[in-house]
Design a protein around this motif. Structure first.
Motif, PDB file in Angstrom:
ATOM      1  N   LYS A 174       0.891  -1.154   0.000  1.00 27.79           N
ATOM      2  CA  LYS A 174       0.000   0.000   0.000  1.00 27.79           C
ATOM      3  C   LYS A 174       0.926   1.199   0.000  1.00 27.79           C
ATOM      4  CE  LYS A 174      -4.018  -2.034   2.007  1.00 27.79           C
ATOM      5  NZ  LYS A 174      -4.391  -2.740   3.188  1.00 27.79           N
ATOM      6  N   LYS A 175       0.933   1.925  -1.113  1.00 26.43           N
ATOM      7  CA  LYS A 175       1.898   3.001  -1.314  1.00 26.43           C
ATOM      8  C   LYS A 175       1.937   3.976  -0.143  1.00 26.43           C
ATOM      9  CE  LYS A 175       3.213   6.466  -4.690  1.00 26.43           C
ATOM     10  NZ  LYS A 175       2.869   7.133  -5.943  1.00 26.43           N
ATOM     11  N   THR A 176       0.780   4.419   0.327  1.00 24.77           N
ATOM     12  CA  THR A 176       0.761   5.400   1.419  1.00 24.77           C
ATOM     13  C   THR A 176       1.384   4.821   2.694  1.00 24.77           C
ATOM     14  OG1 THR A 176      -1.502   4.772   1.969  1.00 24.77           O
ATOM     15  CG2 THR A 176      -1.226   6.701   0.563  1.00 24.77           C
ATOM     16  N   ASN A 177       1.121   3.569   2.975  1.00 27.01           N
ATOM     17  CA  ASN A 177       1.694   2.907   4.154  1.00 27.01           C
ATOM     18  C   ASN A 177       3.208   2.815   4.032  1.00 27.01           C
ATOM     19  OD1 ASN A 177       1.656   1.570   6.647  1.00 27.01           O
ATOM     20  ND2 ASN A 177       1.461  -0.416   5.656  1.00 27.01           N
ATOM     21  N   TRP A 178       3.682   2.472   2.845  1.00 24.85           N
ATOM     22  CA  TRP A 178       5.127   2.374   2.626  1.00 24.85           C
ATOM     23  C   TRP A 178       5.772   3.749   2.708  1.00 24.85           C
ATOM     24  CZ3 TRP A 178       7.698  -1.875  -0.596  1.00 24.85           C
ATOM     25  CH2 TRP A 178       7.155  -3.131  -0.257  1.00 24.85           C
ATOM     26  N   GLU A 179       5.121   4.759   2.164  1.00 24.99           N
ATOM     27  CA  GLU A 179       5.675   6.113   2.225  1.00 24.99           C
ATOM     28  C   GLU A 179       5.813   6.578   3.672  1.00 24.99           C
ATOM     29  OE1 GLU A 179       4.156   7.907  -2.056  1.00 24.99           O
ATOM     30  OE2 GLU A 179       2.922   8.230  -0.280  1.00 24.99           O
TER      31      GLU A 179
END
Length: 119
Positions: free
Chosen positions: A109-114
């Motif tokens: 999940k891009k936002t979680n990784w960011e």
């Protein structure tokens, strides 16, 4: 801080995650989950170290999960049995997995990784 990135290269989610890592200049060691499946010891260590819910490690939408009817079986399994099942086949893991000394994430999940991965 270098990460361990555990993936199945044919998985589109894994490819998207790897692309994101590369675009963000995140250093990682790549590991093919079928060629080097996580061991029982590794899985047990991850669960303790990162305080993980074993059920969240499973790829519940995967064919292998469905073929083995794990939705029904996991309810009655001990944690040790769940670890044994995960260690038996990398396709049972929710992928990709990325970890270092401080974090463990599975699924991309891009936002979680960011929020959690710093370069």
């Amino acid at each position: 801080m270098k990460y361990l990135f555990i993936e199945y290269p044919k998985c589109s989610t894994c490819r998207n995650a790897k692309k994101w890592l590369d675009e963000n200049n995140i250093e990682y060691e790549d590991r093919h989950i079928l060629e080097n499946n996580p061991t029982k010891a590794e899985i047990s260590n991850w669960i303790k170290k990162y305080n993980l819910d074993i059920k969240k490690l499973f790829n519940t939408s995967g064919m292998m999960y469905k073929e083995l009817n794990l939705k029904e079986k996991l309810v009655n399994m001990s944690d040790e049995e769940k670890i044994d099942v995960l260690a038996s086949n990398g396709m049972l893991f929710k992928r990709p997995i990325i970890l270092n000394d401080k974090i463990f994430l599975n699924g991309f999940k891009k936002t979680n990784w960011e929020e959690n991965i710093k370069s």
